[in-house]
Design a protein around this motif. Structure first.
Motif, mmCIF file in Angstrom:
data_model
loop_
_atom_site.group_PDB
_atom_site.id
_atom_site.type_symbol
_atom_site.label_atom_id
_atom_site.label_comp_id
_atom_site.label_asym_id
_atom_site.label_seq_id
_atom_site.Cartn_x
_atom_site.Cartn_y
_atom_site.Cartn_z
ATOM 1 N N HIS A 22 46.791 8.217 -11.805
ATOM 2 C CA HIS A 22 45.988 8.553 -12.979
ATOM 3 C C HIS A 22 46.795 8.209 -14.225
ATOM 4 O O HIS A 22 47.923 8.668 -14.398
ATOM 5 N N THR A 25 42.732 9.598 -19.729
ATOM 6 C CA THR A 25 41.315 9.925 -19.880
ATOM 7 C C THR A 25 40.954 9.702 -21.340
ATOM 8 O O THR A 25 41.742 10.025 -22.234
ATOM 9 N N ASP A 26 39.761 9.180 -21.589
ATOM 10 C CA ASP A 26 39.356 8.970 -22.978
ATOM 11 C C ASP A 26 38.468 10.113 -23.457
ATOM 12 O O ASP A 26 38.187 11.054 -22.716
ATOM 13 N N ASN A 30 35.890 9.360 -19.365
ATOM 14 C CA ASN A 30 36.199 8.305 -18.397
ATOM 15 C C ASN A 30 37.654 8.446 -17.959
ATOM 16 O O ASN A 30 38.530 8.701 -18.778
ATOM 17 N N LYS A 31 37.902 8.281 -16.654
ATOM 18 C CA LYS A 31 39.264 8.381 -16.123
ATOM 19 C C LYS A 31 39.745 6.995 -15.733
ATOM 20 O O LYS A 31 39.014 6.233 -15.103
ATOM 21 N N TYR A 32 40.999 6.693 -16.090
ATOM 22 C CA TYR A 32 41.571 5.376 -15.852
ATOM 23 C C TYR A 32 42.705 5.496 -14.847
ATOM 24 O O TYR A 32 43.540 6.394 -14.946
ATOM 25 N N TYR A 33 42.708 4.560 -13.880
ATOM 26 C CA TYR A 33 43.693 4.592 -12.805
ATOM 27 C C TYR A 33 44.375 3.243 -12.678
ATOM 28 O O TYR A 33 43.785 2.196 -12.964
ATOM 29 N N GLU A 53 36.884 5.300 -13.539
ATOM 30 C CA GLU A 53 35.907 6.141 -12.852
ATOM 31 C C GLU A 53 35.165 6.925 -13.912
ATOM 32 O O GLU A 53 35.762 7.480 -14.826
ATOM 33 N N THR A 54 33.860 6.976 -13.761
ATOM 34 C CA THR A 54 33.030 7.644 -14.747
ATOM 35 C C THR A 54 31.886 8.363 -14.057
ATOM 36 O O THR A 54 31.586 8.086 -12.894
ATOM 37 N N TRP A 70 41.169 0.902 -24.332
ATOM 38 C CA TRP A 70 41.155 1.047 -22.870
ATOM 39 C C TRP A 70 40.608 -0.207 -22.213
ATOM 40 O O TRP A 70 41.050 -0.607 -21.135
#
Length: 169
Positions: A22, A25-26, A30-33, A53-54, A70
Motif C-alpha cells: 500500500h 490513498t487520495d 482511491n487506494k494505490y498499490y 483499487e476503488t 497519482w
C-alpha cells in the motif's frame, strides 16, 4: 470487491506470490498499490506494476476522479508517489489560476463594452465574396443572356429557347 470476482482475485494473489504494498490513498478514497518485480510459478519474470483499487466501477469514472499526481505515478511518469501536501498545494495553485482566468475574462468583457460604447474600436469590415478569380465570370455583374462557350469551358446563361409557332400538339 465482492462476489466471485473478488474471491478469484484473492485466490490468484495467494497462488501467484503477488505482494501488494500500500503506497497511499487520495482524497476520493482511491487506494494505490505497488507490486514489485517478481517471478511467477513458471519462472517467468513479471514487471513491476502500479495499481489502483476503488469502490467505483470503471464506467462511472470521469475526468478528475484520479488526481493528476497519482495518475502520473500510475503511468510511471514519476518515480515516487505524491504526498498529500503536494496534492493540496497543486490543487490550491489550480484554483488560483481559475480565479485569475475568471477575473481576467471579466476585465476583458468590461473593456470590450466600454470600447464599443466609446467607438474606439473599429467595426469589422464586411467582405462579400463573389466568386473565384479564375472563374470566367469573375468581376462581371451578371451572366450573359446567351450561353457562351470558349474551348474547354461552357458557361450557361439565362437563355431559354424561343417558343416556335409550329409545336407538335
Amino acid at each position: 470487491m465482492s462476489g466471485p470476482q473478488g474471491l478469484l482475485r484473492a485466490l490468484w494473489r495467494v497462488f501467484s506470490n503477488e505482494v501488494k504494498q500500500h503506497v497511499g490513498t487520495d482524497q476520493f478514497g482511491n487506494k494505490y498499490y505497488y507490486i514489485p518485480q517478481r517471478k511467477n510459478w513458471l519462472g517467468q519474470t513479471l514487471k513491476e506494476r502500479r495499481v489502483i483499487e476503488t469502490n467505483m466501477k470503471e464506467v462511472d469514472y470521469k475526468e478528475g476522479d484520479i488526481p493528476s499526481e497519482w495518475e502520473a505515478w500510475l503511468r510511471k511518469r514519476r518515480k515516487t508517489p505524491p504526498l498529500i501536501e503536494e496534492i493540496m498545494k497543486n490543487q490550491k495553485y489550480r484554483e488560483d489560476i481559475k480565479m485569475k482566468i475568471k477575473d481576467l475574462s471579466e476585465k476583458e468583457k468590461l473593456l470590450n463594452i466600454t470600447d464599443n460604447k466609446e467607438k474606439l474600436v473599429a467595426l469589422p469590415v464586411q467582405i462579400q465574396i463573389k466568386g473565384h478569380a479564375s472563374a470566367p465570370d469573375f468581376g462581371k455583374s451578371d451572366p450573359s443572356e446567351g450561353p457562351t462557350s470558349t474551348g474547354k469551358t461552357f458557361q450557361p446563361g439565362s437563355w431559354l429557347p424561343q417558343e416556335s409557332s409550329n409545336q407538335n400538339k
